[in-house]
Design a protein around this motif. Structure first.
Motif, PDB file in Angstrom:
ATOM      1  N   ASP B 124       0.838  -1.194   0.000  1.00  0.00           N
ATOM      2  CA  ASP B 124       0.000   0.000   0.000  1.00  0.00           C
ATOM      3  C   ASP B 124       0.879   1.251   0.000  1.00  0.00           C
ATOM      4  OD1 ASP B 124      -2.737  -0.594  -0.169  1.00  0.00           O
ATOM      5  OD2 ASP B 124      -2.766  -1.319   1.908  1.00  0.00           O
ATOM      6  N   TYR B 125       0.210   2.379  -0.204  1.00  0.00           N
ATOM      7  CA  TYR B 125       0.949   3.646  -0.288  1.00  0.00           C
ATOM      8  C   TYR B 125       1.830   3.861   0.944  1.00  0.00           C
ATOM      9  CZ  TYR B 125       1.667   8.722  -0.497  1.00  0.00           C
ATOM     10  OH  TYR B 125       2.210   9.984  -0.512  1.00  0.00           O
ATOM     11  N   ASP B 126       1.301   3.556   2.133  1.00  0.00           N
ATOM     12  CA  ASP B 126       2.102   3.769   3.344  1.00  0.00           C
ATOM     13  C   ASP B 126       3.339   2.880   3.374  1.00  0.00           C
ATOM     14  OD1 ASP B 126       0.502   5.778   4.254  1.00  0.00           O
ATOM     15  OD2 ASP B 126      -0.730   4.482   5.540  1.00  0.00           O
ATOM     16  N   LEU B 128       4.970   1.920   0.728  1.00  0.00           N
ATOM     17  CA  LEU B 128       5.916   2.500  -0.235  1.00  0.00           C
ATOM     18  C   LEU B 128       6.566   3.755   0.347  1.00  0.00           C
ATOM     19  CD1 LEU B 128       4.003   2.236  -3.663  1.00  0.00           C
ATOM     20  CD2 LEU B 128       5.059   0.452  -2.288  1.00  0.00           C
ATOM     21  N   ARG B 129       5.740   4.549   1.023  1.00  0.00           N
ATOM     22  CA  ARG B 129       6.251   5.814   1.558  1.00  0.00           C
ATOM     23  C   ARG B 129       7.303   5.581   2.638  1.00  0.00           C
ATOM     24  NH1 ARG B 129       1.995  10.226   3.538  1.00  0.00           N
ATOM     25  NH2 ARG B 129       1.452   8.420   4.785  1.00  0.00           N
ATOM     26  N   ILE B 136       5.411   8.673  -5.686  1.00  0.00           N
ATOM     27  CA  ILE B 136       4.093   8.940  -6.270  1.00  0.00           C
ATOM     28  C   ILE B 136       3.529   7.594  -6.701  1.00  0.00           C
ATOM     29  CG2 ILE B 136       2.850  10.027  -8.188  1.00  0.00           C
ATOM     30  CD1 ILE B 136       5.241  12.135  -8.151  1.00  0.00           C
ATOM     31  N   LEU B 137       2.444   7.181  -6.070  1.00  0.00           N
ATOM     32  CA  LEU B 137       1.775   5.916  -6.420  1.00  0.00           C
ATOM     33  C   LEU B 137       0.531   6.248  -7.239  1.00  0.00           C
ATOM     34  CD1 LEU B 137       1.178   2.836  -6.203  1.00  0.00           C
ATOM     35  CD2 LEU B 137       0.069   3.326  -3.996  1.00  0.00           C
ATOM     36  N   SER B 139      -2.757   4.471  -8.595  1.00  0.00           N
ATOM     37  CA  SER B 139      -3.627   3.295  -8.557  1.00  0.00           C
ATOM     38  C   SER B 139      -4.761   3.494  -9.551  1.00  0.00           C
ATOM     39  CB  SER B 139      -4.213   3.088  -7.155  1.00  0.00           C
ATOM     40  OG  SER B 139      -3.203   2.715  -6.248  1.00  0.00           O
ATOM     41  N   GLN B 210       2.534  11.729  -3.582  1.00  0.00           N
ATOM     42  CA  GLN B 210       1.137  11.491  -3.244  1.00  0.00           C
ATOM     43  C   GLN B 210       0.629  10.201  -3.883  1.00  0.00           C
ATOM     44  OE1 GLN B 210      -1.846  14.218  -4.983  1.00  0.00           O
ATOM     45  NE2 GLN B 210      -0.130  15.238  -6.007  1.00  0.00           N
ATOM     46  N   HIS B 211      -0.562   9.827  -3.460  1.00  0.00           N
ATOM     47  CA  HIS B 211      -1.205   8.626  -3.975  1.00  0.00           C
ATOM     48  C   HIS B 211      -2.346   9.048  -4.891  1.00  0.00           C
ATOM     49  CE1 HIS B 211      -3.458   4.584  -3.083  1.00  0.00           C
ATOM     50  NE2 HIS B 211      -3.106   4.712  -4.334  1.00  0.00           N
ATOM     51  N   GLU B 213      -5.336   8.421  -7.440  1.00  0.00           N
ATOM     52  CA  GLU B 213      -6.315   7.366  -7.694  1.00  0.00           C
ATOM     53  C   GLU B 213      -7.071   7.691  -8.978  1.00  0.00           C
ATOM     54  OE1 GLU B 213     -10.347   5.445  -5.766  1.00  0.00           O
ATOM     55  OE2 GLU B 213      -9.433   7.208  -4.859  1.00  0.00           O
TER      56      GLU B 213
END
Lengths: 406, 427
Positions: B124-126, B128-129, B136-137, B139, B210-211, B213
């Protein structure tokens, strides 16, 4: 009123200013995306009539009004509007002066139009090496068709997507709205951002070109790649709503549903249909068998679809994770619990058109939320923009208006 | 940033040179999106594994006994040119650990799994962070990552059905109709690539990732935005007008067959009285310009069927190219409705150099579409052939991750990496 004016814009592109010389759909979609994501987009419109999309509609009550056209209101949110006759020497000089204050210029002129106005890339760049000048047209800035008249259906016909849509025994079918132009506009948005990214590193801008014909030709699903590689025309034909029985649109009890079951989705499809017996039927035992018995599979799917409502089919799809979707009407969309829960649609007030529901942004960027504002009225920001960027006083604008320049 | 891939014809002048993308996407929406970035010079590393390889590799139409068909699918190859491919089983702890090490050296990560899947990998983004604070993810789940229908699945055709476009389209009175392609995919891909660039711009100014979507369903609705606003004005959904236009007189007309192509059509569109007069002269019926049935915009619409018959009678005696050329020369908007073989042979795209030759170690040499985002000073091209399955395992594992031969052998033994796809998947 305008988010750039009151300082609340925080979108990812809030550092950019863009001069928008486009009209109708392709260019305005590109610059709407730039504006909705935070750029300060100054839309230059023809005095008196403005963007032709102001005359397109739909209109409330069916009565034309240049501030109430659905197409214009949708495609020009978050922009500032100024009027300018760029065919006059004064207007051209003002335009070039505005461009110097902008990071990018977007236009949708054919080469001869840009040449006649003396507003080609080479006219913007001297003294402003960092400027990105994007053109978005049907055929691009060069080649045998570059000067063709190109209303939306011409841009579609030339791109390969028109021929491939529709029933095999009927004429090719244009999808609703202006899909070739939306595709071109989205590509122009991306291409402009790519060129602007390089500007920050190198200081050098450039001309950017997007042609709707190429934008469409590049995404002809598996049809064009297969022809390009195998030179077989087996997949280069219109196939109506069906690729095979397992991929198509079926009438449901109260409308239509779409099914798209790839081999790996077969178990989920059977579960959604509550048709476990088909798993053991030798006609449907694997993908090859199913293709051999496509008509029989089709009959099963027609029967099942007719027995369920759109909502029932969709609920079953969710429970079983089968790729089945309702063919939503606009009314269905606006009532979607899912989209409502996600806060997708938003309402914007407009002094003339009133409060309307607008689709949200195609991509959510939570670190840089933006708040799109309503489309501008014709010339609404003349005083503001010409004052702020060119230092013109209101009295100067009166002189320009009297001369028909703004 | 990274050392270049072995055969990388890295062009430092390309706008995205130095940007690395870890690409966990499959099928079409994600891969066509990251292709835009690869075309602009980004270093895109595609991740597959034996039991989760890209389904597009299976759509090859070459026959199941073709040697290494998974490296010969044109659908896959066109959408993955300019990228590198490695394998990592993300469902294993070791595979996840290595993926996170790649994340630490990347600027962007793309995934288009169903909404709940990436979390089951612990990516999940967290996650990766934690290894790359400004990552920058992007999805791209079909329905988005929240809301009551987040776990639904949809392909691009379903996205078009959900969006409302299919219901608005069709032959009048005959129900909804799909567009030519799985439209939801390239639409979401294009917009996701652009959004990723917007996020890069923001990161450069602020240091903040940032993530993003991109719910493919939501990304499609703006393409019919004017109908959504129109619904609010009129309270109804308009009937499809198919090839017609609200104001212009236009249609698609059958033409004389050319070679083996019996199915030939030309689109003609008249937007003014002058253009109509030019049309009448071109088709040898100048008197029609004064015919009261066609005298003005409104009359032409009231007698559209009759007009269609007249235009069709003229086009039937000409090829679509000749008809379009004659009309355009007279100032009337027209274009041949190009079939795919015609599109690839078309003089305009040929003159523009749109098609590019690619040579692939297994699949051979052929022509594919070039780069749509045409940057005048730093043009992109097909620089790197589409990757074979696992082709760049060595570069990724040795050069980027610093593993030695023994470590790589252990990964192969443990099923974390592989050199061939498990063919039971997508069978």
């Amino acid at each position: 009123m305008n988010s750039h004016h009151d300082g609340t814009a925080r979108g990812p592109l809030a550092h950019l200013r863009v001069l928008d010389l486009t009209s109708d759909v392709a260019g305005p979609w590109c610059t709407k995306l730039l504006a909705d994501y935070g750029a300060d987009v100054i839309k230059v419109e023809r005095p008196r009539t403005g963007d032709p999309s102001r005359a397109h509609g739909a209109f409330p009550g069916g009565v034309p009004h240049r501030e109430k056209s659905a197409l214009y209101l949708w495609l020009n949110t978050s922009k500032r509007s100024v009027t300018l006759d760029v065919a006059t020497a004064t207007g051209r000089a003002m335009l070039l002066a505005l461009a110097v204050r902008c990071d990018a210029v977007v236009h949708d002129w054919r080469p001869s139009e840009a040449a006649r106005l003396r507003l080609r890339y080479g006219d913007f760049a001297p003294g402003h090496e960092a400027v990105v000048v994007t053109s978005v047209t049907a055929f691009g800035q060069g080649g045998p068709y570059a000067e063709w008249q190109a209303p939306p259906i011409v841009a579609l016909a030339a791109g390969g997507q028109h021929y491939m849509a529709g029933d095999p025994d009927r004429e090719p079918l244009q999808s609703a709205g202006y899909q070739a132009l939306y595709q071109a506009g989205a590509n122009a948005f991306g291409a402009t951002l790519a060129a602007l990214w390089a500007v920050a590193a190198t200081g050098a801008g450039q001309a950017v070109e997007v042609a709707a014909m190429e934008a469409q030709a590049a995404v002809l699903e598996l049809f064009l790649p297969d022809y390009a590689y195998r030179k077989s025309q087996a997949l280069s034909k219109r196939r109506g709503n069906f690729a095979s029985a397992a991929v198509g649109i079926y009438p449901a009890a109260d409308g239509y549903i779409g099914i798209h079951a790839m081999p790996k989705n077969w178990p989920q499809l059977l579960e959604a249909m509550d048709a476990g017996w088909m798993a053991d039927d030798e006609r449907f035992v694997d993908n090859r068998a199913r293709l051999r018995h496509d008509d029989e599979l089709s009959a099963e799917l027609y029967n099942w679809a007719a027995s369920v409502t759109k909502r029932e089919a969709y609920e079953r799809a969710g429970e079983t994770r089968a790729p089945i979707a309702p063919v939503n009407t606009i009314g269905d969309l606006l009532q979607s619990e899912h989209l409502r829960a996600r806060g997708f649609f938003r309402e914007l007030d407009h002094p003339f058109a009133g409060r309307l529901t607008y689709p949200g942004a195609p991509a959510r960027m939570p670190a840089t939320p933006a708040a799109p504002s309503r489309a501008p009225m014709l010339g609404e920001h003349n005083v503001e923009v010409y004052g702020e960027l060119l230092g013109l006083a209101p009295a100067d604008l009166v002189r320009l208006a009297a001369a028909g320049v703004v | 940033m990274a050392s270049g891939a072995p055969e990388l014809s890295a062009d430092a002048r390309l706008p995205l040179a130095g940007v690395r993308v870890l690409d966990l996407t499959m099928v079409w929406a994600g891969p066509v999106g990251t292709r835009f970035l690869a075309d602009m010079g980004a270093e895109v590393i595609k991740v597959e594994c034996a039991r989760a390889w890209d389904q597009l590799r299976s759509l090859h139409f070459l026959g199941g006994d073709t040697e290494r068909w998974w490296d010969k699918s044109a659908y896959f190859n066109h959408n993955n040119r300019n990228k590198y491919a490695c394998t990592l089983n993300l469902k294993t702890a070791r595979g996840r650990e290595l993926a996170l090490r790649l994340v630490a050296g990347s600027d962007l990560v793309f995934e288009n799994y169903r909404a709940d899947v990436i979390g089951t990998f612990g990516l999940d983004y967290d996650d990766l962070r934690a290894v790359k604070p400004d990552i920058i993810l992007v999805s791209m789940p079909s329905h988005g990552k929240s809301g009551p229908e987040a776990d639904h699945v949809a392909y691009g055709t379903n996205v078009e059905q959900l969006s409302g476009l299919a219901s608005l389209s069709g032959y009048p009175g005959l129900g909804p109709h799909k567009s030519a392609i799985a439209y939801g995919d390239p639409n979401a891909g294009t917009l996701a690539a652009a959004a990723a660039l917007a996020a890069l711009h923001h990161r450069r100014r602020t240091g903040e990732g940032q993530h993003i979507e991109v719910a493919q369903w939501e990304a499609m609705i703006p393409n019919i935005g004017e109908f959504v606003l129109g619904y609010g004005m009129t309270g109804g959904q308009p009937e499809s007008i198919a090839n017609r236009h609200i104001s212009r007189a236009q249609g698609v007309y059958a033409c004389a067959p050319e070679g083996d192509a019996a199915d030939a059509w030309v689109a003609v569109s008249v937007g003014s009285d002058d253009a109509f007069a030019a049309l009448c002269r071109t088709i040898g019926r100048p008197e029609l310009a004064r015919d009261e049935r066609f005298a003005d915009v409104v009359s032409r619409h009231h007698h559209h069927d009759a007009l269609d018959e007249i235009i069709g009678a003229w086009t039937a005696g000409r090829t679509h190219r000749d008809a379009a050329a004659a009309l355009q020369a007279a100032g009337v908007a027209a274009a041949p409705v190009l079939r795919i073989p015609e599109l690839m042979a078309d003089e305009h795209l040929q003159a523009r150099g749109f098609w590019e030759s690619v040579t692939h170690a297994i699949a051979g040499t052929w022509e594919m579409e070039g780069v749509v985002w045409r940057l005048g000073r730093t043009p992109g091209h097909v620089r790197v052939p589409p990757p074979c399955y696992a082709e760049h395992n060595g570069w990724v594992l040795h050069d980027l991750l610093g593993l030695d031969d023994a470590a790589v052998a252990a990964l192969e033994r443990d099923g974390i990496i592989s050199s061939a796809p498990d063919l039971r998947i997508h069978a």
